[in-house]
Design an enzyme around this catalytic site. Structure first.
Site, short mmCIF file in Angstrom:
data_model
loop_
_atom_site.label_atom_id
_atom_site.label_comp_id
_atom_site.label_asym_id
_atom_site.label_seq_id
_atom_site.Cartn_x
_atom_site.Cartn_y
_atom_site.Cartn_z
N ARG A 1 8.72 25.55 30.89
CA ARG A 1 8.72 24.12 30.62
C ARG A 1 7.28 23.63 30.71
NH1 ARG A 1 11.87 19.96 34.26
NH2 ARG A 1 10.33 20.50 35.83
N GLU B 1 17.14 14.66 28.82
CA GLU B 1 17.10 14.04 30.15
C GLU B 1 17.23 12.54 30.09
OE1 GLU B 1 14.37 16.38 32.95
OE2 GLU B 1 13.15 16.16 31.16
N HIS C 1 11.67 17.43 52.24
CA HIS C 1 11.06 18.77 52.28
C HIS C 1 11.95 19.82 52.95
CE1 HIS C 1 7.08 16.34 52.55
NE2 HIS C 1 7.62 16.27 51.36
N ARG D 1 9.31 25.72 36.17
CA ARG D 1 8.74 24.37 36.36
C ARG D 1 7.21 24.51 36.49
NH1 ARG D 1 13.90 23.33 39.42
NH2 ARG D 1 14.69 21.33 38.67
N ARG E 1 16.64 9.24 41.83
CA ARG E 1 17.18 10.47 42.40
C ARG E 1 16.59 10.82 43.76
NH1 ARG E 1 14.53 14.95 38.30
NH2 ARG E 1 14.57 16.41 40.03
N CYS F 1 20.12 22.90 32.92
CA CYS F 1 19.22 23.47 33.93
C CYS F 1 19.03 22.56 35.13
CB CYS F 1 17.89 23.86 33.31
SG CYS F 1 16.98 22.46 32.67
N ASN G 1 19.57 16.29 36.39
CA ASN G 1 18.98 15.50 37.51
C ASN G 1 18.42 14.20 36.97
OD1 ASN G 1 19.49 17.89 38.80
ND2 ASN G 1 17.36 18.56 38.86
N ASP G 2 17.65 14.30 35.89
CA ASP G 2 17.09 13.09 35.31
C ASP G 2 18.09 12.35 34.44
OD1 ASP G 2 14.47 12.66 36.30
OD2 ASP G 2 13.85 14.49 35.28
C1 PEP Z 1 16.35 17.87 35.54
O1 PEP Z 1 15.86 16.74 35.42
O2 PEP Z 1 17.56 18.08 35.63
C2 PEP Z 1 15.47 19.06 35.60
C3 PEP Z 1 15.97 20.27 35.53
O3 PEP Z 1 14.15 18.86 35.77
P1 PEP Z 1 13.49 18.39 37.15
O4 PEP Z 1 14.53 18.50 38.24
O5 PEP Z 1 12.33 19.30 37.38
O6 PEP Z 1 13.10 16.98 36.83
MG MG Z 2 13.79 16.47 34.91
#
Ligand code: PEP
Ligand code: MG
Length: 579
Positions: A339, A440, A196, A303, A474, A511, A463-464
């Site tokens: 999204r 992703e 956080h 988001r 992650r 993104c 990220n995913d």
């Molecule tokens: C990602 O997975 O890179 C993404 C932008 O979505 P989130 O971080 O919300 O899973």
């Molecule tokens: Mg994601």
């Protein structure tokens, strides 16, 4: 005074110089004593009073947050979790029984119950839920502080001093106060990159170092500190030479920041005149002001699930419509990419009317579009809200976690159904609204034709994509050293996706966090990317990097990065690229 350095994980860059302000850790100081039988009712009343006061405190924080509107959505979700814990019978009721049965003081009864609840959390397999035990401790601390006569609120810094908060851990509620009081930086003993405090530090752009292990014990109130977020270090009681060196560095960084601000209206174009779009990621409509200040030319990722996590129950179609419309109007004709709900896994919310269950492996379970397709009523409500808002600006729909052609077809059919309902209702919407998919999952890159044929645009969620390609959770600190955006497999997947989209003339963006990190900008440009979406605070630095890049000149280096199998070579090539 002895000068020394502490190391941790710098989760937000920059330099802060200021005086330490310690946040007390009430559970360490709990007294244990017996009360006479005649005082039991009084003790229970004292406990009830403290719980009531903390309930009031959380309500007020929630109210302040809603009123200011510019607080990232995560905070609301954190507050909801604290509210649920505070009202759980283990915390709100069971201590009263203990006071009566054991004739112990209220603080001790509550601390025992905290142990019971923490043990229950330790049994949970799901990492995200298991980590919520720190929220249990934070809630109990708030109640304890009330009973022990100190307020749960953070210390208020003297206006003229730059104050650096030193805490064992920070709660979401603390974090909101942090925002109001404008601390210069903070350090915590616990936490990781996705904890956080880390999230808030990045969104506020203040330096922060977490996981310092024992800073709270080693640092005293009022000591002079230097927090260097980029270098993961805290210097305690710096001598004069170090202090003046850091003051100089700090001044340079500030000048740099001011210079970057002046780029706000300048188009992002490379030296060889390639136009690049820099868009912003947002969580709530309140983030819009920051987007407009940053000079972003669109919202690349809203988001929307944060609308969900931030409240009791489900948002209605009208509530969602208002949220999407306000962003569409605020962006004044620039593209706004909503999204669709990415719920589940790390973004579950307990008690979501029983809709999101705790799966054996949530990251691979019924999350994101899978969940939406399994809950058509919820999905159709959102799609109608987005479509209605599309009449008020330039909306685009982005669907998370798609893996197969069948899922794309099912989603497109849902969108048609939502359009049909609006036609029947006679409500206006953009009939040609663009529909895009997030890339992703490795499968989406390796079998991309369906995506290219059926969708209007794509956006890579690195990220995913990294999580699923490398099989590295992650949000798990224990494996964070394996989470590597420069893994040869990742570079190749990115090259495949960006190259494939370019060939098919389908617009593609990134993104995920990679898009906001200057270190990767040239790599992505060299792979052919022309659209980046990131936290608004990152836009100016990214623009500066774009303006100083000659894509034709870096292309050979990027081509070598695509081919290399050796991690050390990959790092060396990146350094050369960024030199
Ligand atoms: C990602 O997975 O890179 C993404 C932008 O979505 P989130 O971080 O919300 O899973
Ligand atoms: Mg994601």
């Amino acid at each position: 005074m002895v000068s020394f350095a502490l190391h941790g994980i710098g989760v937000s860059g920059g330099i802060a110089i200021g005086r330490a302000q310690l946040v007390s850790h009430a559970t360490l100081e709990v007294a244990h004593y017996t009360i006479p039988a005649t005082k039991v009712d009084e003790e229970i009343a004292r406990f009830d009073h403290a719980v009531g006061a903390v309930q009031e405190e959380l309500k007020q924080l929630h109210g302040t947050m809603m009123a200011s509107g510019d607080v990232p959505g995560e905070f609301g979700a954190f507050l909801d979790v604290h509210w649920m814990i505070l009202n759980d019978p283990t915390i709100a009721e069971a201590p009263k029984r203990l006071i009566a049965e054991q004739r112990c003081n209220a603080e001790w009864a509550l601390t025992q119950q905290m142990g019971v609840l923490v043990d229950q959390f330790n049994e949970i397999e799901d990492t995200y839920l298991r980590e919520r035990k720190s929220d249990v401790v934070q809630v109990v601390e708030r109640v304890l502080k009330r009973m022990m006569g100190t307020s749960g609120a953070l210390p208020t810094p003297a206006a003229e001093e730059r104050t650096i908060l030193v805490a064992h851990d920070l709660s979401p509620a603390d974090v909101i106060q942090f925002k109001q009081h404008r601390f210069a930086a903070f350090l915590t003993d616990l936490g990781g990159v996705t904890s956080h405090p880390a999230i808030v530090a990045r969104s506020l752009a203040v330096p922060a170092v977490v996981a310092t292990h024992n800073a709270r014990q080693m640092i005293h109130d009022g000591e002079m500190l230097i927090v260097d977020g980029a270098n993961h270090v805290v210097i305690v009681n710096p001598d004069r030479a170090v202090l003046s060196e850091y003051r100089l560095k700090q001044g340079e960084l500030e000048i740099e920041r001011q210079k970057l601000k002046r780029l706000r209206t300048k188009p992002a174009e490379t030296i060889d005149r390639q136009r690049v779009e820099l868009h912003a990621n947002i969580e709530l409509p309140g983030d819009l002001e920051q987007v407009l200040e940053s000079g972003a030319t669109g919202v690349g990722l809203f988001r929307s699930e944060f609308l969900f996590l931030n409240r009791e129950g489900l948002p209605t179609e009208d509530e969602q419509f208002e949220a999407y419309r306000s962003v569409a109007e605020g962006m004044d004709g620039k593209p706004v990419t909503i999204r669709t709900f990415d719920l589940g896994a790390d973004k579950s919310k307990e008690g979501l009317d029983g809709l999101v269950r705790v799966a054996p492996n949530p990251a691979l379970g019924l999350r994101a579009v899978r969940f939406c397709l399994a809950e058509p009523r919820l999905f159709l409500t959102q799609l109608r809200a987005i479509l209605r808002a599309s009449h008020h600006g330039r909306m685009r729909i982005l669907v998370p976690m798609l893996a197969s052609a069948a899922e794309i077809d099912a989603t497109l059919a849902m969108i048609e159904q939502a359009k049909e309902t609006l036609r029947e209702r006679g409500e206006p919407f953009d009939a040609n609204i663009e529909v895009g998919g997030m890339i992703e999952i490795p499968a989406a890159v390796l079998a991309m034709d369906a995506f290219l044929d059926k969708l209007d645009f794509l956006s890579i969620g690195t990220n995913d994509l990294i999580q699923y390609t490398l099989a590295v959770d992650r949000s798990d600190e224990a494996v964070s050293h394996l989470y590597d955006p420069l893994h040869p497999a990742i570079v190749r997947l990115l090259a495949l996706a960006i190259g494939g989209a370019a060939k098919a003339q389908v617009p593609i963006a990134v993104c995920g966090e990679m898009a906001g990190e200057v270190a990767y900008t040239r790599l992505l440009l060299g792979l052919g990317l022309r659209n980046f979406s990131m936290h608004p605070a990152q836009v100016p630095a990214l623009k500066q990097r774009v303006l100083t890049t000659d894509i034709a000149a870096i292309k050979p280096l990027v081509d070598r990065m695509r081919r290399t199998e050796t991690p050390a070579k990959m790092v060396a090539l990146l350094e050369k690229l960024n030199a």
